[in-house]
Motif scaffolding. Sequence first.
Motif, short mmCIF file in Angstrom:
data_model
loop_
_atom_site.label_atom_id
_atom_site.label_comp_id
_atom_site.label_asym_id
_atom_site.label_seq_id
_atom_site.Cartn_x
_atom_site.Cartn_y
_atom_site.Cartn_z
N THR A 150 -8.73 -1.10 -5.34
CA THR A 150 -7.44 -0.44 -5.55
C THR A 150 -6.97 0.21 -4.26
O THR A 150 -7.77 0.71 -3.47
N LEU A 151 -5.67 0.18 -4.07
CA LEU A 151 -5.08 0.79 -2.88
C LEU A 151 -4.83 2.27 -3.14
O LEU A 151 -4.34 2.65 -4.21
N THR A 152 -5.16 3.08 -2.18
CA THR A 152 -4.91 4.52 -2.31
C THR A 152 -3.94 4.93 -1.23
O THR A 152 -3.99 4.43 -0.11
N GLU A 153 -3.04 5.83 -1.60
CA GLU A 153 -2.08 6.34 -0.63
C GLU A 153 -2.74 7.45 0.18
O GLU A 153 -3.36 8.34 -0.37
N GLU A 154 -2.62 7.37 1.48
CA GLU A 154 -3.23 8.37 2.34
C GLU A 154 -2.19 9.23 2.99
O GLU A 154 -1.11 8.91 3.24
#
Length: 154
Positions: A150-154
């Motif tokens: 899953t992509l996480t916003e940083e």
Amino acid sequence: MLPTMIRTSLAASRRCASPATTDITSRYFGSVKKKEKKSKGDTSRPRDLEVILSALDAPVIKPPPADKEEIERREKIHKAYTIGKFKEHNDENHDIACKLKMKQHALNMLPRSTKLKEKALEVDNKGPPRWRRIPSWTPPIPGFDPNQFTLTEE
């Protein structure tokens, strides 16, 4: 193919010439060039599209006609299937109707103008809870962690 040779006399080919002229000439006619065939790899369309188009253009093969016994057997199966689906549909609708009546009865049993009744009438648009299992076409993969992908916003 070798070129074809046809001999003609000039006198026969020219109408205004005198019959005394017997000059014979040879004329060569070349062979007809054959069109170059495209190899299977030279098509402008992709291979998968060619496969799909060939499947769509394939002739439809009709099965042989069934005899009377087979037709009667199929009719019995069709009738039994239709009756079974009809009962299944009625059972599902009856179950939903019963659940709605029980829900309405439970709401009517709550005291009026209370926070409990207001909370019961509130619509929940969050979706299913995280612990609920969702049906899928494939079994779960042991040791698979979807959080790794899953992509996480940083």
